[in-house]
Design a protein around this motif. Sequence first.
Motif, PDB file in Angstrom:
ATOM      1  N   ILE A   1     -21.573 -12.025  23.579  1.00 41.07           N
ATOM      2  CA  ILE A   1     -21.115 -13.244  23.137  1.00 41.07           C
ATOM      3  C   ILE A   1     -20.400 -13.783  24.216  1.00 41.07           C
ATOM      4  N   ASN A   2     -21.216 -15.083  24.641  1.00 38.78           N
ATOM      5  CA  ASN A   2     -20.697 -15.742  25.715  1.00 38.78           C
ATOM      6  C   ASN A   2     -20.007 -17.220  25.008  1.00 38.78           C
ATOM      7  N   GLY A   3     -19.301 -18.002  25.818  1.00 39.23           N
ATOM      8  CA  GLY A   3     -18.410 -19.139  25.351  1.00 39.23           C
ATOM      9  C   GLY A   3     -19.094 -20.037  24.205  1.00 39.23           C
ATOM     10  N   LYS A   4     -20.504 -20.371  24.238  1.00 36.76           N
ATOM     11  CA  LYS A   4     -20.789 -21.240  23.281  1.00 36.76           C
ATOM     12  C   LYS A   4     -21.549 -20.366  22.334  1.00 36.76           C
ATOM     13  N   VAL A   5     -21.722 -19.308  22.085  1.00 32.58           N
ATOM     14  CA  VAL A   5     -21.782 -18.606  21.024  1.00 32.58           C
ATOM     15  C   VAL A   5     -20.339 -18.221  20.290  1.00 32.58           C
ATOM     16  N   LEU A   6     -19.462 -17.950  21.087  1.00 30.63           N
ATOM     17  CA  LEU A   6     -18.129 -17.873  20.463  1.00 30.63           C
ATOM     18  C   LEU A   6     -17.682 -18.687  19.782  1.00 30.63           C
ATOM     19  N   LEU A   7     -17.917 -20.215  20.364  1.00 31.53           N
ATOM     20  CA  LEU A   7     -17.301 -21.572  19.456  1.00 31.53           C
ATOM     21  C   LEU A   7     -18.243 -21.607  18.372  1.00 31.53           C
ATOM     22  N   SER A   8     -19.505 -21.062  18.148  1.00 34.24           N
ATOM     23  CA  SER A   8     -20.088 -21.189  16.960  1.00 34.24           C
ATOM     24  C   SER A   8     -20.108 -20.079  15.917  1.00 34.24           C
TER      25      SER A   8
ATOM     26  N   SER B   1     -16.576 -17.164  10.133  1.00 33.08           N
ATOM     27  CA  SER B   1     -16.014 -16.166   9.345  1.00 33.08           C
ATOM     28  C   SER B   1     -17.148 -14.864   8.806  1.00 33.08           C
ATOM     29  N   GLU B   2     -17.937 -15.728   8.401  1.00 36.43           N
ATOM     30  CA  GLU B   2     -19.009 -14.506   7.802  1.00 36.43           C
ATOM     31  C   GLU B   2     -19.606 -13.672   8.856  1.00 36.43           C
ATOM     32  N   GLU B   3     -19.977 -14.533  10.350  1.00 35.62           N
ATOM     33  CA  GLU B   3     -20.615 -13.750  11.418  1.00 35.62           C
ATOM     34  C   GLU B   3     -19.649 -12.653  11.931  1.00 35.62           C
ATOM     35  N   LEU B   4     -18.367 -13.116  12.184  1.00 32.71           N
ATOM     36  CA  LEU B   4     -17.363 -12.176  12.544  1.00 32.71           C
ATOM     37  C   LEU B   4     -17.269 -10.935  11.599  1.00 32.71           C
TER      38      LEU B   4
ATOM     39  N   GLU C   1     -10.975  -7.165   7.978  1.00 33.53           N
ATOM     40  CA  GLU C   1      -9.890  -8.030   7.800  1.00 33.53           C
ATOM     41  C   GLU C   1      -8.462  -7.267   8.137  1.00 33.53           C
ATOM     42  N   PRO C   2      -7.488  -7.868   8.611  1.00 32.05           N
ATOM     43  CA  PRO C   2      -7.188  -9.281   8.739  1.00 32.05           C
ATOM     44  C   PRO C   2      -7.868  -9.804  10.125  1.00 32.05           C
ATOM     45  N   GLN C   3      -7.993  -9.042  11.015  1.00 30.29           N
ATOM     46  CA  GLN C   3      -8.415  -9.416  12.330  1.00 30.29           C
ATOM     47  C   GLN C   3      -9.404 -10.308  12.365  1.00 30.29           C
ATOM     48  N   ASN C   4     -10.237 -10.371  11.365  1.00 28.28           N
ATOM     49  CA  ASN C   4     -11.517 -11.400  11.472  1.00 28.28           C
ATOM     50  C   ASN C   4     -10.988 -12.915  11.195  1.00 28.28           C
TER      51      ASN C   4
ATOM     52  N   LEU D   1      -9.062 -13.853  14.311  1.00 30.26           N
ATOM     53  CA  LEU D   1      -9.965 -14.304  15.468  1.00 30.26           C
ATOM     54  C   LEU D   1     -10.588 -15.665  15.068  1.00 30.26           C
ATOM     55  N   GLU D   2     -10.807 -15.839  13.853  1.00 33.07           N
ATOM     56  CA  GLU D   2     -11.303 -17.040  13.308  1.00 33.07           C
ATOM     57  C   GLU D   2     -10.320 -18.327  13.685  1.00 33.07           C
ATOM     58  N   ASP D   3      -9.018 -18.039  13.321  1.00 33.32           N
ATOM     59  CA  ASP D   3      -8.036 -18.894  13.550  1.00 33.32           C
ATOM     60  C   ASP D   3      -7.882 -19.237  15.156  1.00 33.32           C
ATOM     61  N   GLU D   4      -7.970 -18.162  16.114  1.00 29.38           N
ATOM     62  CA  GLU D   4      -7.758 -18.323  17.424  1.00 29.38           C
ATOM     63  C   GLU D   4      -9.324 -19.159  17.893  1.00 29.38           C
ATOM     64  N   ILE D   5     -10.203 -18.769  17.451  1.00 28.26           N
ATOM     65  CA  ILE D   5     -11.508 -19.664  17.860  1.00 28.26           C
ATOM     66  C   ILE D   5     -11.242 -20.993  17.213  1.00 28.26           C
TER      67      ILE D   5
END
Length: 165
Positions: free
Chosen positions: A57-64, A67-70, A78-81, A84-88
């Motif tokens: 996972i690079n930066g471009k992929v990270l930004l895309s 929640s479902e993919e995580l 959950e709840p880490q997913n 992480l979604e909030d941090e992204i």
Amino acid sequence: QDSFEQEQEASASRIFQQPAQQTLHFDVETWDVTEVLQWIRSCGHEKFCHIFEEQEINGKVLLSLTSEELRDQLKIPEPQNRELEDEIRLLRNKMGDVRKWTEDQVCAWLQRLGMHELVGVFKTNNINGSILLELDAATLEHDLQVSKLGLRLRLLAEIRRLAPR
């Protein structure tokens, strides 16, 4: 400022500055896997680094990531997913608000555009994101001494693309 805005700013500043490690640059789309791992650690989710590394996972992929993919593909529980979604989301917001760009972020943007000759004058004149959005042809020509018409026009076109709509 209300407490939500203060927490958002604190979180955004933590994203880009992590003591004891190299400071992450703001251009998340260009992050390699190592920089993404550094960011994951800074968010307090070190135990998931191996997943992001294995999946490259690079930066471009990270930004895309959604929640479902995580949850479904990376198997972040959950709840880490959600965390992480909030941090992204914060990462996307920090990148997207040009008005909050620092001088260094503006200079990195100029370099990505191939306008290396402008970096020094922008740094010398403390051009940050909010000032960048106020620049006009006269200021570029007379105050910042950007004498080449083509360069001025290209820069103004790029600034217009950044302006919030």
